[in-house]
Design a protein around this motif. Structure first.
Motif, short mmCIF file in Angstrom:
data_model
loop_
_atom_site.label_atom_id
_atom_site.label_comp_id
_atom_site.label_asym_id
_atom_site.label_seq_id
_atom_site.Cartn_x
_atom_site.Cartn_y
_atom_site.Cartn_z
N LYS A 107 18.36 11.10 -21.90
CA LYS A 107 17.95 12.11 -22.87
C LYS A 107 18.09 13.52 -22.29
N ASP A 108 17.75 13.67 -21.01
CA ASP A 108 17.80 14.99 -20.38
C ASP A 108 19.15 15.28 -19.73
N ASN A 109 20.12 14.39 -19.94
CA ASN A 109 21.43 14.56 -19.32
C ASN A 109 21.38 14.67 -17.81
N ARG A 110 20.54 13.86 -17.23
CA ARG A 110 20.41 13.86 -15.77
C ARG A 110 20.98 12.57 -15.23
N GLU A 111 21.58 12.65 -14.02
CA GLU A 111 22.09 11.44 -13.37
C GLU A 111 20.99 10.91 -12.47
N ILE A 112 20.55 9.68 -12.69
CA ILE A 112 19.63 9.09 -11.71
C ILE A 112 20.03 7.65 -11.44
N GLU A 113 19.56 7.18 -10.30
CA GLU A 113 19.81 5.77 -9.96
C GLU A 113 18.44 5.13 -9.81
N VAL A 114 18.22 4.07 -10.54
CA VAL A 114 16.92 3.40 -10.44
C VAL A 114 17.13 1.97 -9.97
N GLY A 115 16.52 1.64 -8.84
CA GLY A 115 16.61 0.27 -8.32
C GLY A 115 15.39 -0.53 -8.73
N GLU A 116 15.54 -1.84 -8.72
CA GLU A 116 14.43 -2.72 -9.13
C GLU A 116 14.23 -3.80 -8.07
N HIS A 117 12.99 -4.01 -7.69
CA HIS A 117 12.70 -5.08 -6.74
C HIS A 117 11.27 -5.57 -6.94
N THR A 118 11.07 -6.87 -6.87
CA THR A 118 9.70 -7.40 -7.00
C THR A 118 9.39 -8.26 -5.78
N LEU A 119 8.30 -7.90 -5.11
CA LEU A 119 7.90 -8.62 -3.90
C LEU A 119 6.94 -9.75 -4.25
N GLU A 120 6.92 -10.74 -3.38
CA GLU A 120 5.99 -11.86 -3.55
C GLU A 120 4.56 -11.32 -3.66
N ARG A 121 4.22 -10.43 -2.74
CA ARG A 121 2.94 -9.71 -2.78
C ARG A 121 3.15 -8.39 -2.05
N GLN A 122 2.46 -7.36 -2.49
CA GLN A 122 2.56 -6.08 -1.78
C GLN A 122 1.41 -5.89 -0.81
N CYS A 123 0.46 -6.83 -0.79
CA CYS A 123 -0.71 -6.69 0.08
C CYS A 123 -0.57 -7.55 1.33
N ASP A 124 0.66 -7.94 1.66
CA ASP A 124 0.91 -8.72 2.87
C ASP A 124 2.11 -8.11 3.59
N PRO A 125 1.89 -7.67 4.86
CA PRO A 125 2.98 -6.97 5.56
C PRO A 125 4.28 -7.76 5.61
N GLU A 126 4.19 -9.09 5.72
CA GLU A 126 5.44 -9.86 5.84
C GLU A 126 6.33 -9.71 4.61
N TYR A 127 5.73 -9.56 3.44
CA TYR A 127 6.54 -9.37 2.23
C TYR A 127 6.99 -7.91 2.08
N VAL A 128 6.10 -7.00 2.49
CA VAL A 128 6.44 -5.57 2.40
C VAL A 128 7.67 -5.27 3.28
N ASP A 129 7.77 -6.01 4.38
CA ASP A 129 8.90 -5.87 5.30
C ASP A 129 10.26 -6.08 4.63
N GLU A 130 10.23 -6.91 3.61
CA GLU A 130 11.45 -7.27 2.88
C GLU A 130 12.20 -6.04 2.34
N LEU A 131 11.48 -4.93 2.19
CA LEU A 131 12.12 -3.74 1.62
C LEU A 131 12.92 -2.95 2.65
N LYS A 132 12.80 -3.34 3.94
CA LYS A 132 13.35 -2.47 4.98
C LYS A 132 14.86 -2.22 4.86
N ASP A 133 15.59 -3.17 4.32
CA ASP A 133 17.03 -2.99 4.21
C ASP A 133 17.46 -2.26 2.93
N ILE A 134 16.56 -2.12 1.99
CA ILE A 134 16.98 -1.46 0.74
C ILE A 134 16.32 -0.11 0.51
N ILE A 135 15.17 0.09 1.13
CA ILE A 135 14.37 1.28 0.81
C ILE A 135 15.09 2.58 1.20
N ASP A 136 15.94 2.51 2.22
CA ASP A 136 16.62 3.71 2.70
C ASP A 136 17.56 4.32 1.67
#
Ligand code: SF4
Ligand code: SF4
Lengths: 133, 222
Positions: B55-84
């Motif tokens: 609508k605003d004629n802006r270019e954005i990139e939106v990624g999607e990811h769902t973790l098993e749980r966000q309250c456990d470090p082992e699952y949060v770690d899963e984002l390390k390769d994509i978050i950058d």
């Protein structure tokens, strides 16, 4: 898009009633506007909020759902659910500053071929008047 | 479960206005069950952000990811390769999720996409109600299995108060007076006298009043 004035509209149609209506309209030699793309679904109750948003994301300027009458839905409450979701999507569009009338839901019965075409024409006129999203 | 509701879209758009690459992160725990922060809602929020950009004629990139749980470090770690690949992250887990993400990825801007409401359950499809306030020392067995802390507007340990009328709390007609429920239940069970038993005042140090809480289970610590 067919020309500058024709805005893409996605119509999700229930295969029980709306699509039978489409069949009748065909026999009546009534044609749908070219900018309306019909997607047949077994039941409109299966159309999730995300399905209703995706066309807008991918370039459509209008979306509508054509399903059964609320009291004669083949799967009991499909169109009722779809209508609630349409209301939710209208709210999302409003929050984004987009006209909520760009999405609508209609109830049809299988025999109403003429009405099926008229809905498509009315939506097309409405969306044309609003312009592109 | 922990019950949450979506933040208004406008608030989210304002948060991420200056970012072009945004990652929406969901959680398969409580917020999936209460239909606010699972994979489905990740898709809806991501699509909404893209429509706003269109609508605003802006270019954005939106990624999607769902973790098993966000309250456990082992699952949060899963984002390390994509978050950058992203400048900003919207977490639609309960308030714990975005904090765990911030702690693990301190260089990233992490935003909360939901408002976390309470601990409760679904009383009807689409309707949730509070049941526990996490006081740290559960006492519901004294009260017919009903929690006066979470469910009485004043958290009274001796009720009902004078505001109870027709089974409703004076705060709102939409709130059942839990003390009315407790008394009626114990009467029905012939145990109303249980409420007369002397009990020392509740020790609130195990609740939030004792400051932020931490739990150590020695048998589990590595
Ligand atoms: S007594 Fe405490 S722990 Fe038990 S349900 Fe109530 S708030 Fe929760
Ligand atoms: S009316 Fe009932 S629920 Fe409301 S504050 Fe009084 S005792 Fe608590």
């Amino acid at each position: 898009m067919n020309d500058q004035n024709s805005r893409k509209i996605i119509a999700f149609c229930c295969s029980n009633c709306a699509s039978s209506a489409a069949g009748i309209s065909h026999k009546l030699n009534e044609t749908l506007p070219e900018n309306v793309e019909v997607i047949q679904v077994p039941c409109t109750g299966r159309i999730e909020v995300l399905h209703m948003l995706k066309p807008f994301e991918n370039g459509a300027d209008g979306v509508y759902i054509a399903g059964c009458q609320e009291d004669s839905c083949q799967y009991i409450s499909g169109i009722t659910k779809a209508k609630k979701r349409v209301q939710h999507v209208k709210k999302i569009l409003s929050e984004l500053g987009i006209e909520p009338e760009r999405i609508e839901a209609f109830s049809l019965s299988a025999a109403r071929g003429q009405e099926f075409v008229q809905i498509a024409r009315d939506m097309t006129d409405k969306i044309k008047a609003m312009g592109t999203l | 479960m922990i019950v949450a509701e979506p933040k208004p879209i406008k608030e989210i758009l304002e948060m991420v206005r200056d970012y072009k690459k945004i990652l929406v992160v969901g959680c398969k725990g409580c917020v999936t069950v209460c239909n606010v922060g699972g994979a489905k809602e990740v898709g809806i929020l991501a699509s909404t952000l893209r429509i706003a950009a269109r609508k605003d004629n802006r270019e954005i990139e939106v990624g999607e990811h769902t973790l098993e749980r966000q309250c456990d470090p082992e699952y949060v770690d899963e984002l390390k390769d994509i978050i950058d690949k992203y400048d900003a992250v919207i977490s639609i887990a309960c308030g714990v999720g975005p904090q765990f993400l911030s702690e693990r990825y301190p260089e990233k801007r992490i935003f909360p996409g939901v408002n976390t409401k309470f601990m409760g359950g679904a009383v009807e499809h689409g309707i949730w109600a509070e049941r526990c306030a996490g006081c740290g020392t559960c006492v519901i067995h004294y009260f017919g299995g009903l929690c006066p802390i979470a469910r009485c507007s004043k958290s009274l340990m001796n009720g009902p108060c004078g505001g109870s009328a027709g089974g409703k709390c004076e705060v709102s007609k939409d709130i059942d007076c839990v003390w009315d429920m407790i008394v009626k239940k114990l009467m029905k069970e012939g145990r109303l006298d249980d409420l007369l038993k002397f009990r020392p005042p509740k020790d609130w140090t195990t609740a939030r009043d004792g400051g932020p809480r931490r739990l150590v289970r020695e048998e589990l610590v590595k």
